[in-house]
Design an enzyme around this catalytic site. Structure first.
Site, PDB file in Angstrom:
ATOM      1  N   TYR A  37       0.833  -1.210   0.000  1.00  0.00           N
ATOM      2  CA  TYR A  37       0.000   0.000   0.000  1.00  0.00           C
ATOM      3  C   TYR A  37       0.868   1.261   0.000  1.00  0.00           C
ATOM      4  O   TYR A  37       0.376   2.360  -0.224  1.00  0.00           O
ATOM      5  CB  TYR A  37      -0.982   0.007   1.183  1.00  0.00           C
ATOM      6  CG  TYR A  37      -1.861  -1.228   1.276  1.00  0.00           C
ATOM      7  CD1 TYR A  37      -1.958  -2.128   0.209  1.00  0.00           C
ATOM      8  CD2 TYR A  37      -2.592  -1.518   2.424  1.00  0.00           C
ATOM      9  CE1 TYR A  37      -2.742  -3.269   0.295  1.00  0.00           C
ATOM     10  CE2 TYR A  37      -3.387  -2.664   2.514  1.00  0.00           C
ATOM     11  CZ  TYR A  37      -3.448  -3.539   1.442  1.00  0.00           C
ATOM     12  OH  TYR A  37      -4.225  -4.669   1.528  1.00  0.00           O
ATOM     13  N   LEU A 179     -17.282  -4.271  -0.337  1.00  0.00           N
ATOM     14  CA  LEU A 179     -18.194  -3.382  -1.078  1.00  0.00           C
ATOM     15  C   LEU A 179     -17.880  -3.436  -2.565  1.00  0.00           C
ATOM     16  O   LEU A 179     -18.315  -2.592  -3.331  1.00  0.00           O
ATOM     17  CB  LEU A 179     -18.060  -1.938  -0.553  1.00  0.00           C
ATOM     18  CG  LEU A 179     -18.135  -1.798   0.972  1.00  0.00           C
ATOM     19  CD1 LEU A 179     -17.836  -0.367   1.398  1.00  0.00           C
ATOM     20  CD2 LEU A 179     -19.501  -2.240   1.488  1.00  0.00           C
ATOM     21  N   ARG A 226     -18.757   8.124   5.369  1.00  0.00           N
ATOM     22  CA  ARG A 226     -18.946   6.711   4.986  1.00  0.00           C
ATOM     23  C   ARG A 226     -18.290   5.772   6.004  1.00  0.00           C
ATOM     24  O   ARG A 226     -18.789   4.676   6.266  1.00  0.00           O
ATOM     25  CB  ARG A 226     -18.342   6.459   3.603  1.00  0.00           C
ATOM     26  CG  ARG A 226     -19.192   7.006   2.475  1.00  0.00           C
ATOM     27  CD  ARG A 226     -18.504   6.744   1.150  1.00  0.00           C
ATOM     28  NE  ARG A 226     -19.382   7.005   0.024  1.00  0.00           N
ATOM     29  CZ  ARG A 226     -18.992   6.940  -1.240  1.00  0.00           C
ATOM     30  NH1 ARG A 226     -17.737   6.632  -1.535  1.00  0.00           N
ATOM     31  NH2 ARG A 226     -19.839   7.188  -2.209  1.00  0.00           N
TER      32      ARG A 226
HETATM   33  N1  NAP Z   1      -5.153  -8.938   1.316  1.00  0.00           N
HETATM   34  C1  NAP Z   1      -5.424  -8.515   0.097  1.00  0.00           C
HETATM   35  O1  NAP Z   1      -4.937  -9.063  -0.910  1.00  0.00           O
HETATM   36  C2  NAP Z   1      -6.358  -7.352  -0.081  1.00  0.00           C
HETATM   37  C3  NAP Z   1      -6.832  -7.023  -1.369  1.00  0.00           C
HETATM   38  C4  NAP Z   1      -7.703  -5.931  -1.500  1.00  0.00           C
HETATM   39  C5  NAP Z   1      -8.083  -5.224  -0.387  1.00  0.00           C
HETATM   40  N2  NAP Z   1      -7.591  -5.562   0.853  1.00  0.00           N
HETATM   41  C6  NAP Z   1      -7.929  -4.782   2.060  1.00  0.00           C
HETATM   42  O2  NAP Z   1      -9.317  -4.570   2.126  1.00  0.00           O
HETATM   43  C7  NAP Z   1      -9.593  -3.180   2.202  1.00  0.00           C
HETATM   44  C8  NAP Z   1     -10.935  -2.912   1.592  1.00  0.00           C
HETATM   45  O3  NAP Z   1     -11.001  -3.386   0.259  1.00  0.00           O
HETATM   46  P1  NAP Z   1     -11.066  -2.434  -0.998  1.00  0.00           P
HETATM   47  O4  NAP Z   1     -10.527  -1.110  -0.616  1.00  0.00           O
HETATM   48  O5  NAP Z   1     -10.449  -3.144  -2.114  1.00  0.00           O
HETATM   49  O6  NAP Z   1     -12.602  -2.328  -1.352  1.00  0.00           O
HETATM   50  P2  NAP Z   1     -13.978  -1.958  -0.587  1.00  0.00           P
HETATM   51  O7  NAP Z   1     -13.766  -1.662   0.851  1.00  0.00           O
HETATM   52  O8  NAP Z   1     -14.939  -3.007  -0.982  1.00  0.00           O
HETATM   53  O9  NAP Z   1     -14.429  -0.649  -1.358  1.00  0.00           O
HETATM   54  C9  NAP Z   1     -13.845   0.592  -1.206  1.00  0.00           C
HETATM   55  C10 NAP Z   1     -14.633   1.547  -2.110  1.00  0.00           C
HETATM   56  O10 NAP Z   1     -15.983   1.620  -1.650  1.00  0.00           O
HETATM   57  C11 NAP Z   1     -16.337   2.979  -1.459  1.00  0.00           C
HETATM   58  N3  NAP Z   1     -17.173   3.046  -0.245  1.00  0.00           N
HETATM   59  C12 NAP Z   1     -16.782   2.859   1.035  1.00  0.00           C
HETATM   60  N4  NAP Z   1     -17.816   2.988   1.879  1.00  0.00           N
HETATM   61  C13 NAP Z   1     -18.900   3.273   1.102  1.00  0.00           C
HETATM   62  C14 NAP Z   1     -20.256   3.522   1.391  1.00  0.00           C
HETATM   63  N5  NAP Z   1     -20.713   3.511   2.653  1.00  0.00           N
HETATM   64  N6  NAP Z   1     -21.098   3.765   0.348  1.00  0.00           N
HETATM   65  C15 NAP Z   1     -20.641   3.779  -0.929  1.00  0.00           C
HETATM   66  N7  NAP Z   1     -19.366   3.546  -1.265  1.00  0.00           N
HETATM   67  C16 NAP Z   1     -18.496   3.292  -0.253  1.00  0.00           C
HETATM   68  C17 NAP Z   1     -15.046   3.727  -1.272  1.00  0.00           C
HETATM   69  O11 NAP Z   1     -15.178   5.050  -1.743  1.00  0.00           O
HETATM   70  P3  NAP Z   1     -14.442   6.309  -1.037  1.00  0.00           P
HETATM   71  O12 NAP Z   1     -13.080   5.856  -0.624  1.00  0.00           O
HETATM   72  O13 NAP Z   1     -14.447   7.325  -2.137  1.00  0.00           O
HETATM   73  O14 NAP Z   1     -15.309   6.708   0.133  1.00  0.00           O
HETATM   74  C18 NAP Z   1     -14.080   2.942  -2.137  1.00  0.00           C
HETATM   75  O15 NAP Z   1     -14.145   3.376  -3.473  1.00  0.00           O
HETATM   76  C19 NAP Z   1      -8.388  -2.541   1.522  1.00  0.00           C
HETATM   77  O16 NAP Z   1      -8.201  -1.188   1.870  1.00  0.00           O
HETATM   78  C20 NAP Z   1      -7.272  -3.412   2.043  1.00  0.00           C
HETATM   79  O17 NAP Z   1      -6.921  -3.043   3.366  1.00  0.00           O
HETATM   80  C21 NAP Z   1      -6.752  -6.613   1.018  1.00  0.00           C
END
Ligand code: NAP
Length: 286
Positions: A37, A179, A226
């Site tokens: 990250y 999400l 959010r």
């Molecule tokens: N271990 C791994 O390989 C791996 C892979 C991927 C992710 N991860 C971890 O999982 C975390 C979360 O996954 P992710 O970031 O990929 O995806 P996510 O949490 O599913 O989605 C994040 C997105 O959803 C939006 N969002 C958040 N809350 C919302 C709400 N209440 N209403 C509407 N939209 C909303 C955010 O927008 P805004 O930011 O514009 O608010 C952002 O664009 C990552 O940060 C990371 O720590 C781990």
């Protein structure tokens, strides 16, 4: 370990403090970091600033991960985790994960990381994106069992077999991308209908779906309102029928796409710093 964590993937360095402060303000104490990250120094600084206001380190649960470019030899894996631990500057980290199970490499890397637990630099080890077969391969030689496996899981990509397998073995399932990165899962009809019925947002419905399964969840948002919304998911529930309706949304096509992405990632992907080992040190930018 709190069931809900805030993830810092795709959080620009200059927004890390606002995001972490919003998470702390909403009551979150569990944070998901990784060398990949490329913002761990800023993450550590934000948490240290909060601690300096009189909070205790034991309130926090902090994860870091070792990227695929550092899994080539066991010493590189340890070195990467040690750089993360130093950049975070929080003392021992609560969890170190192997980010992707690279075939032929992940087991020896994990075994080397066990030394971090023995020496007190990490409290526990975890795995990330491990299939049941990867876990079984690992457990033939691991001395310290992983406490968590994190992988993508949301109503449009329900990995039921993986969830059941790891839960049965006492490994906490932590759903990431709950999400779908703000994707179609939030606007699909069944999620919208449940959202209207219970007066909760589509994001809250998706987070609650994972919680109903006993999974931990890690989400990301740059938006403080959010973050608060996503934390407010412990005062309602979904009925068994609603959970079943969401369970049925995953198509074979999506499964095949996810499998192909998973195969590609586990074969290795360059990090933000390039194809080599993690740089020895990255200083905070002004
Ligand atoms: N271990 C791994 O390989 C791996 C892979 C991927 C992710 N991860 C971890 O999982 C975390 C979360 O996954 P992710 O970031 O990929 O995806 P996510 O949490 O599913 O989605 C994040 C997105 O959803 C939006 N969002 C958040 N809350 C919302 C709400 N209440 N209403 C509407 N939209 C909303 C955010 O927008 P805004 O930011 O514009 O608010 C952002 O664009 C990552 O940060 C990371 O720590 C781990």
């Amino acid at each position: 370990m709190q069931k809900l964590a805030l993830g810092l993937y795709n959080v620009p360095r200059d927004q890390v403090k606002v995001v972490i402060d919003a998470g702390l303000g909403a009551g979150l104490r569990h944070f998901d970091f990784a060398s990949f990250y490329d913002n761990e120094a800023e993450c550590g600084a934000a948490l240290r600033s909060w601690l300096s206001a009189g909070h205790s380190r034991s309130e926090l649960f902090v994860t870091t991960k070792v990227w695929t470019t550092d899994l080539g030899d066991p010493a590189a894996a340890v070195r990467s985790a040690e750089i993360s631990i130093a950049e975070l500057g929080l003392g021992a980290v609560d969890l170190v994960m192997v980010h992707w199970p690279m075939p032929g490499k992940h087991v020896s890397a994990y075994l080397a990381l066990e030394e971090l637990v023995r020496s007190g630099k990490a409290r526990a080890l975890g795995i990330s994106n491990y299939s049941p077969a990867d876990y079984e391969e690992l457990m033939k030689s691991a001395s310290i069992a992983p406490i968590v496996n994190t992988f993508e899981n949301n109503p449009l990509l329900y990995r039921k077999e993986w969830c059941d397998f790891f839960q049965d073995r006492g490994v906490v399932v932590q759903a990431y991308k709950p999400l779908q990165r703000g994707g179609p899962v939030l606007s699909c009809e069944p999620v919208q209908a449940i959202s209207e019925r219970c007066g909760r947002s589509p994001a809250q419905v998706c987070l609650r779906w994972n919680l109903e399964k006993g999974n931990a969840v890690v989400f990301k948002s740059l938006t403080p309102s959010r973050i608060q919304e996503n934390v407010d998911v412990f005062d309602f529930s979904l009925s068994a029928e609603e959970v079943a309706a969401l369970d049925a949304l995953t198509t074979e096509e999506v499964r095949a796409e996810a499998q192909s992405h998973w195969e590609q990632r586990r074969s290795g992907t360059d990090a933000p710093w390039g194809p080599g080992l993690r740089p020895e040190k990255r200083t905070l930018e002004a």
